[in-house]
Design a protein around this motif. Structure first.
Motif, PDB file in Angstrom:
ATOM      1  N   GLU A  77       0.793  -1.327   0.158  1.00 20.38           N
ATOM      2  CA  GLU A  77       0.005   0.037  -0.121  1.00 20.38           C
ATOM      3  C   GLU A  77       0.961   1.291   0.127  1.00 20.38           C
ATOM      4  OE1 GLU A  77      -2.305   0.013   3.454  1.00 20.38           O
ATOM      5  OE2 GLU A  77      -0.756   0.041   4.915  1.00 20.38           O
ATOM      6  N   THR A  81      -2.582   5.465   0.998  1.00 24.31           N
ATOM      7  CA  THR A  81      -3.607   4.302   1.529  1.00 24.31           C
ATOM      8  C   THR A  81      -3.324   3.962   2.913  1.00 24.31           C
ATOM      9  OG1 THR A  81      -3.601   3.564  -0.689  1.00 24.31           O
ATOM     10  CG2 THR A  81      -4.376   1.994   0.791  1.00 24.31           C
ATOM     11  N   GLU A  84      -5.191   6.436   4.846  1.00 22.05           N
ATOM     12  CA  GLU A  84      -6.830   6.122   4.804  1.00 22.05           C
ATOM     13  C   GLU A  84      -7.144   4.783   5.626  1.00 22.05           C
ATOM     14  OE1 GLU A  84      -7.193   6.032   0.657  1.00 22.05           O
ATOM     15  OE2 GLU A  84      -6.801   7.945   0.217  1.00 22.05           O
ATOM     16  N   ARG A  85      -6.421   3.987   5.472  1.00 24.24           N
ATOM     17  CA  ARG A  85      -6.709   2.702   6.116  1.00 24.24           C
ATOM     18  C   ARG A  85      -7.117   2.923   7.853  1.00 24.24           C
ATOM     19  NH1 ARG A  85      -3.615  -1.133   8.594  1.00 24.24           N
ATOM     20  NH2 ARG A  85      -1.740  -0.489   7.376  1.00 24.24           N
TER      21      ARG A  85
END
Length: 90
Positions: A77, A81, A84-85
């Motif tokens: 990732e 990302t 965001e996760r």
């Protein structure tokens, strides 16, 4: 090849080579501050991603933490990302 971006940091900084950011000419929209240019406390991340483990020096201790992710090379990732996760974006 990385090139140093000195815009806005003044002649003295350029003369002393105290660079605060770098950018790659092939990605002009991205500028990455060096760690020493960050002068505010950063929050502790809720989880970590450990990567490039194949290249760790023999004396480095890699903690085993539940919920952290481990990668022998690059993670699957992007940094965006990852944020965001973990829901740590603005």
């Amino acid at each position: 090849m990385l090139h140093l971006n000195l815009s806005g940091f003044g002649e003295r900084l350029a003369r002393n080579r105290a660079y605060h950011s770098v950018y790659a000419l092939s990605y002009p929209e991205l500028m990455h501050p060096k760690a020493r240019a960050i002068n505010t406390d950063l929050p502790k991340p809720p989880k970590r991603t450990h990567f490039m483990i194949d290249f760790a020096v023999s004396w480095a201790e890699i903690p085993e933490v539940a919920g952290d992710r481990y990668h022998q090379r690059y993670p699957d990732e992007s940094i965006a990302t990852w944020h965001e996760r973990l829901k740590i974006t603005d």
